[in-house]
Design a protein around this motif. Structure first.
Motif, PDB file in Angstrom:
ATOM      1  N   UNK A  99       0.837  -1.198   0.000  1.00  0.00           N
ATOM      2  CA  UNK A  99       0.000   0.000   0.000  1.00  0.00           C
ATOM      3  C   UNK A  99       0.869   1.244   0.000  1.00  0.00           C
ATOM      4  N   UNK A 106       1.975   7.607  -6.139  1.00  0.00           N
ATOM      5  CA  UNK A 106       1.151   8.815  -6.274  1.00  0.00           C
ATOM      6  C   UNK A 106       2.003  10.061  -6.085  1.00  0.00           C
TER       7      UNK A 106
ATOM      8  N   UNK B  26       0.501  14.679   4.245  1.00  0.00           N
ATOM      9  CA  UNK B  26      -0.522  13.785   4.747  1.00  0.00           C
ATOM     10  C   UNK B  26      -0.336  13.402   6.210  1.00  0.00           C
ATOM     11  N   UNK B  32      -5.244  13.862   7.096  1.00  0.00           N
ATOM     12  CA  UNK B  32      -6.004  12.775   6.510  1.00  0.00           C
ATOM     13  C   UNK B  32      -7.465  12.864   6.900  1.00  0.00           C
ATOM     14  N   UNK B  36     -10.430  12.993   4.196  1.00  0.00           N
ATOM     15  CA  UNK B  36     -11.530  12.027   4.193  1.00  0.00           C
ATOM     16  C   UNK B  36     -12.868  12.741   4.336  1.00  0.00           C
ATOM     17  N   UNK B  96      -5.576  10.529  -4.426  1.00  0.00           N
ATOM     18  CA  UNK B  96      -4.870  10.230  -3.182  1.00  0.00           C
ATOM     19  C   UNK B  96      -5.822   9.573  -2.188  1.00  0.00           C
ATOM     20  N   UNK B  99      -6.077   5.875  -2.443  1.00  0.00           N
ATOM     21  CA  UNK B  99      -4.951   5.161  -1.840  1.00  0.00           C
ATOM     22  C   UNK B  99      -5.078   5.153  -0.324  1.00  0.00           C
ATOM     23  N   UNK B 100      -5.542   6.263   0.188  1.00  0.00           N
ATOM     24  CA  UNK B 100      -5.701   6.388   1.627  1.00  0.00           C
ATOM     25  C   UNK B 100      -6.675   5.339   2.156  1.00  0.00           C
ATOM     26  N   UNK B 102      -7.203   2.497   0.997  1.00  0.00           N
ATOM     27  CA  UNK B 102      -6.500   1.226   1.043  1.00  0.00           C
ATOM     28  C   UNK B 102      -5.763   1.079   2.360  1.00  0.00           C
ATOM     29  N   UNK B 103      -5.132   2.155   2.751  1.00  0.00           N
ATOM     30  CA  UNK B 103      -4.387   2.156   3.995  1.00  0.00           C
ATOM     31  C   UNK B 103      -5.330   1.969   5.188  1.00  0.00           C
ATOM     32  N   UNK B 104      -6.435   2.672   5.155  1.00  0.00           N
ATOM     33  CA  UNK B 104      -7.415   2.573   6.226  1.00  0.00           C
ATOM     34  C   UNK B 104      -7.895   1.127   6.333  1.00  0.00           C
ATOM     35  N   UNK B 105      -8.162   0.564   5.180  1.00  0.00           N
ATOM     36  CA  UNK B 105      -8.614  -0.819   5.113  1.00  0.00           C
ATOM     37  C   UNK B 105      -7.605  -1.735   5.802  1.00  0.00           C
ATOM     38  N   UNK B 106      -6.353  -1.535   5.453  1.00  0.00           N
ATOM     39  CA  UNK B 106      -5.296  -2.343   6.059  1.00  0.00           C
ATOM     40  C   UNK B 106      -5.314  -2.198   7.580  1.00  0.00           C
ATOM     41  N   UNK B 107      -5.446  -0.973   8.004  1.00  0.00           N
ATOM     42  CA  UNK B 107      -5.428  -0.704   9.442  1.00  0.00           C
ATOM     43  C   UNK B 107      -6.563  -1.436  10.147  1.00  0.00           C
ATOM     44  N   UNK B 109      -8.149  -4.146   9.148  1.00  0.00           N
ATOM     45  CA  UNK B 109      -7.957  -5.585   9.124  1.00  0.00           C
ATOM     46  C   UNK B 109      -6.958  -6.056  10.168  1.00  0.00           C
ATOM     47  N   UNK B 110      -5.955  -5.230  10.427  1.00  0.00           N
ATOM     48  CA  UNK B 110      -4.882  -5.689  11.306  1.00  0.00           C
ATOM     49  C   UNK B 110      -4.892  -5.025  12.670  1.00  0.00           C
ATOM     50  N   UNK B 111      -5.924  -4.291  12.933  1.00  0.00           N
ATOM     51  CA  UNK B 111      -5.957  -3.562  14.188  1.00  0.00           C
ATOM     52  C   UNK B 111      -5.747  -4.473  15.394  1.00  0.00           C
TER      53      UNK B 111
END
Lengths: 139, 139
Positions: A99, A106, B26, B32, B36, B96, B99-100, B102-107, B109-111
Motif C-alpha cells: 500500500x 502517487x 498527509x 487525513x 476524508x 490520493x 490510496x488512503x 487502502x491504507x485505512x482498510x489495512x489498518x 484488518x490488522x488492528x
DNA sequence: CTGAATCCTTCAGGATACTG
DNA sequence: CAGTATCCTGAAGGATTCAG
C-alpha cells in the motif's frame, strides 16, 4: 482518540479514526523509510543507519522498537561477537508495504503538480501582501 | 531532505525520499481526517470543525491552508453575509483519497493483530524487567 | 556492533480571545 | 460564519556519551 458515542451526523469520523491509528505506526518521520528499507530482506542495524542517511542512532533505535512492538518488524539477534542483529518485515508489514508503494507512486506522479501549486499559491500570497502595503501608507 | 549524490549502494533511499514528501502533506495528525471528510463533497468550515471532533479551530485553519497550498483542496468563498466558505478535493487529492482508503482498510484488518503484538511485547518487556530485579538484590 | 541514557532545542498543536 | 493573533506546553527529535 476520543471515541465517545459519535452522535454527529457524518460518520466520516468513523472512517477517520482508524486512519489516525495507521499514522501512529507509519507517520513518524522515519518509520516509512525504515519499512521500505527493510522490505528487501533482513537488514542490519548499521545498514539501516547508513542507507537512511540523516537519521540519528537514537531515532533509528526508537523507531525500530516502535515498529517491532507493533508487530511490523522482526528483530533477530545472532549471539555472536561482535553482535549482529537483523530486522525484517512481518507478513503484515509486507502487505502494508504494498500500500505504501501505491502512495509513493502517487507522490512521484504528482510531485511537480504539487510544487507548482505551492509556487502559485505563494506568489499569490506575496502579491496580496504587497497590496496590503499599498493600503497602509507609511504611518 | 538532504539529497546529496547517493553513493550508498542501496537505492532504497531514492524510494524513501518521495515517501517523506507524501507524509509532509498527509502525515499531520489531522490532514487525513480533513481529506476524508472533504471527500464526500464541498464542506463548510464549521462542518469540518464539528465532524472532526477534537481539532482546534487553529489547527483546522492551519491544515486547511497547508492542503490548499499543496493543491489538494479548493477553497471557494461565497461573498455573502454571513460568509460562507466551502472546501473540496481536487482531482489529484481524490486520487490520493483512494490510496488512503487502502491504507485505512489495512489498518482495520490488522488492528487487533497490532494490539496483540503490542500486548505481548509489553508483557515480555515487563517480565524481563522483573528478571533484572532478581539479579540485582538490594545493594 | 548495537544499543541505552542523558541533555537540550525546536515546534506541532491546544486554549483563548479578538475581528471583519 | 470564518477566520487571525497570542500564549503556552508537551513531545519529537538531534547530539553526545556510556555500556554490553
Amino acid at each position: 482518540m476520543s471515541r465517545r458515542h459519535t452522535n454527529v451526523s457524518e460518520q466520516v469520523i468513523n472512517e477517520a479514526c482508524p486512519v489516525t491509528e495507521v499514522l501512529d505506526h507509519v507517520a513518524g518521520k522515519w518509520s516509512i523509510g525504515i519499512l521500505v528499507a527493510a522490505a528487501l530482506g533482513p537488514v542490519r542495524f548499521t545498514e539501516l543507519e547508513r542507507s537512511i542517511e540523516g537519521i540519528s542512532r537514537r531515532m533509528l533505535t526508537l523507531n525500530l522498537r516502535k515498529l517491532e512492538r507493533d508487530g511490523l518488524l522482526v528483530r533477530t539477534v545472532h549471539p555472536t561477537v561482535p553482535p549482529k542483529v537483523e530486522y525484517s518485515l512481518t507478513p503484515m508489514a509486507q502487505e502494508l508495504h504494498t500500500y505504501l508503494t501505491g502512495l509513493v507512486d502517487w507522490a512521484q506522479r504528482h510531485r511537480t503538480a504539487i510544487a507548482d501549486a505551492r509556487a502559485s499559491y505563494d506568489t499569490a500570497a506575496a502579491a496580496k501582501s504587497a497590496d496590503c502595503q499599498n493600503q497602509q501608507p507609511g504611518r
